[in-house]
Design an enzyme around this catalytic site. Structure first.
Site, short mmCIF file in Angstrom:
data_model
loop_
_atom_site.label_atom_id
_atom_site.label_comp_id
_atom_site.label_asym_id
_atom_site.label_seq_id
_atom_site.Cartn_x
_atom_site.Cartn_y
_atom_site.Cartn_z
N LYS A 45 0.83 -1.21 0.00
CA LYS A 45 0.00 0.00 0.00
C LYS A 45 0.86 1.25 0.00
O LYS A 45 0.46 2.28 -0.53
CB LYS A 45 -0.95 0.03 1.21
N LYS B 227 -3.61 -9.95 -6.84
CA LYS B 227 -4.87 -10.31 -6.18
C LYS B 227 -6.04 -9.49 -6.74
O LYS B 227 -5.87 -8.31 -7.02
CB LYS B 227 -4.68 -10.00 -4.69
N LYS C 273 -10.62 -4.87 -4.14
CA LYS C 273 -11.74 -3.92 -4.22
C LYS C 273 -11.30 -2.59 -4.79
O LYS C 273 -12.10 -1.87 -5.35
CB LYS C 273 -12.25 -3.64 -2.80
P1 ATP Z 1 -8.44 -3.22 -0.72
O1 ATP Z 1 -8.37 -3.29 -2.19
O2 ATP Z 1 -9.15 -2.01 -0.21
O3 ATP Z 1 -7.12 -3.42 -0.04
P2 ATP Z 1 -9.28 -5.94 -0.66
O4 ATP Z 1 -10.09 -6.19 -1.84
O5 ATP Z 1 -7.86 -6.39 -0.68
O6 ATP Z 1 -9.35 -4.42 -0.24
P3 ATP Z 1 -9.92 -6.58 2.04
O7 ATP Z 1 -10.96 -5.74 2.68
O8 ATP Z 1 -8.49 -6.26 2.34
O9 ATP Z 1 -10.09 -6.63 0.48
O10 ATP Z 1 -10.17 -8.09 2.37
C1 ATP Z 1 -11.32 -8.60 2.97
C2 ATP Z 1 -11.15 -10.06 3.17
O11 ATP Z 1 -11.23 -10.71 1.91
C3 ATP Z 1 -9.81 -10.47 3.75
O12 ATP Z 1 -10.02 -11.59 4.59
C4 ATP Z 1 -9.01 -10.85 2.57
O13 ATP Z 1 -8.03 -11.80 2.89
C5 ATP Z 1 -10.04 -11.44 1.65
N1 ATP Z 1 -9.75 -11.25 0.25
C6 ATP Z 1 -9.62 -10.06 -0.39
N2 ATP Z 1 -9.33 -10.23 -1.67
C7 ATP Z 1 -9.30 -11.57 -1.87
C8 ATP Z 1 -9.04 -12.39 -3.01
N3 ATP Z 1 -8.76 -11.85 -4.18
N4 ATP Z 1 -9.09 -13.71 -2.87
C9 ATP Z 1 -9.38 -14.26 -1.67
N5 ATP Z 1 -9.62 -13.55 -0.56
C10 ATP Z 1 -9.57 -12.23 -0.64
#
Ligand code: ATP
Ligand code: LTN
Length: 334
Positions: free
Chosen positions: A114, A196, A199
């Site tokens: 980040k 990954k 969001k």
């Molecule tokens: P941001 O983009 O704002 O960092 P994010 O999409 O990475 O958000 P988080 O809110 O950080 O999502 O994650 C919420 C939950 O979903 C966490 O437990 C994370 O491990 C899981 N998660 C997020 N993205 C994935 C993915 N692509 N595959 C599996 N699990 C995920």
């Protein structure tokens, strides 16, 4: 005497929930409700470590709540709340900052990622994020914390804090275990299978959100990056064919079929048949969730009653732990 174990998890309302949020942690949550005393929250305090538009943050927090319920979290059977409604998170977060080491916080992959992506806003909150996450967890004394693979390091840090804190003050916190699903633990971007599906990053076509229209979902899957190998067959080989492996993981997580079964199903058919099939499976899986989420979101009074009651229930447990911590540390009781 209630002998149920406890579990807790949260997601930041930093963007619309994606297929990764769903197939990683979210879809496993409802089945845990019978067995565990469950706490689920919208991690809005965590979301502001990256700059958020206030109106969007407010809207997404409510949408996320509606989506949690639509995914099967029954507010009568578990506690669902907004993190900032339970002030004990920020308070214990501060305390635990004093028990988290600069060195260990510096090693966190999410912080490094980040920081690289938000070079103009590497704030203190981004750095101390894991202490707040440890507070989220430890306030509720959970046995398990279901998360995706990328959060394992943060849960490990919470475990280090438990060891350090309990080592000084006795058995204050229960040692939590991360719970990581086997299939779907790491869904990758459809346009860049090396990253990954997230969001808030990687652009719109790389991610499928829970509320995307069926047409958009189909379009994104049809355009998904597959691999430039010449054989063009559906075979699970994450090393050499990461794009196909990602689509296979999604298809497997949605249909429950094994990789061997999927290879047989698409034997000789190539990517042209495979990609829309994955899209269709996802569309069908999301259809009932989308309908339910829209219905719930329209009922503002109901949503309010859910998060109010959730905050009350969560505060009771959180306050109990915080009092104990303050006493152990040596703060004078008011
Ligand atoms: P941001 O983009 O704002 O960092 P994010 O999409 O990475 O958000 P988080 O809110 O950080 O999502 O994650 C919420 C939950 O979903 C966490 O437990 C994370 O491990 C899981 N998660 C997020 N993205 C994935 C993915 N692509 N595959 C599996 N699990 C995920
Ligand atoms: N850090 C997590 C969200 C999160 C969380 C938590 C998950 C905040 N607090 C406590 C589990 C338990 C994330 O970025 N996905």
């Amino acid at each position: 005497m209630d002998e149920k174990k406890t579990m807790l998890s949260g997601i930041k309302p930093s963007g619309d929930l994606t297929l990764g949020s769903y197939l990683g942690p979210l879809r496993h949550w409802p089945k845990m409700i019978e067995e565990y005393d469950c706490y689920y929250f919208m991690a809005d305090l965590h979301a502001i470590t990256v700059r958020q538009n206030p109106a969007d943050l407010r809207r997404r927090t409510l949408e996320q709540l509606a989506q949690y319920i639509a995914c099967g979290l029954d507010p009568e059977k578990c506690t669902i709340f907004v993190q900032s409604h339970v002030h004990q998170h920020a308070e214990l977060g501060w305390v635990l900052n004093c028990y988290a080491m600069f060195g260990e916080l510096s090693r966190m992959t999410q912080f490094k990622d980040k920081s690289a992506k938000n070079a103009d806003n590497i704030n203190g909150g981004l750095f101390t994020y894991p202490s707040l996450m440890a507070a989220d967890i430890l306030l509720y004394q959970p046995d398990i914390v279901p998360v995706g693979e990328d959060q394992k390091q943060h849960v490990e840090l919470a475990r280090n804090i438990v060891q350090r804190f309990n080592g000084v003050y006795g058995d204050v916190f229960k040692m939590p275990e991360p719970y990581i699903p086997k299939v779907g633990a790491r869904i990758m971007s459809l346009t860049n299978p090396g990253a990954k599906m997230s969001k808030s990053e990687n652009g719109d076509t790389g991610r499928v959100t829970l509320m995307d229209d069926p047409e958009d979902i189909m379009r994104k899957f049809k355009r998904a990056v597959t691999d430039s190998d010449t054989e063009r067959c559906v075979r699970y080989d994450p090393e050499n064919k990461p794009g196909v492996a990602n689509l296979m993981s999604i298809y497997s997580a949605v249909t429950g079929r094994s990789f061997e079964e999927i290879e047989r199903e698409f034997d000789g058919l190539g990517y042209g048949k495979f990609k829309p099939a994955v899209g269709e499976a996802v569309v069908e899986m999301l259809r009932p969730i989308q309908e339910e989420a829209r219905r719930i979101l329209a009922d503002r009074a109901y949503l309010e009653s859910v998060y109010r009651e959730g905050a009350e229930k969560a505060s009771r447990m959180a306050e109990k732990t915080l009092r104990k911590v303050y006493k152990k540390i040596g703060f004078v009781a008011r």
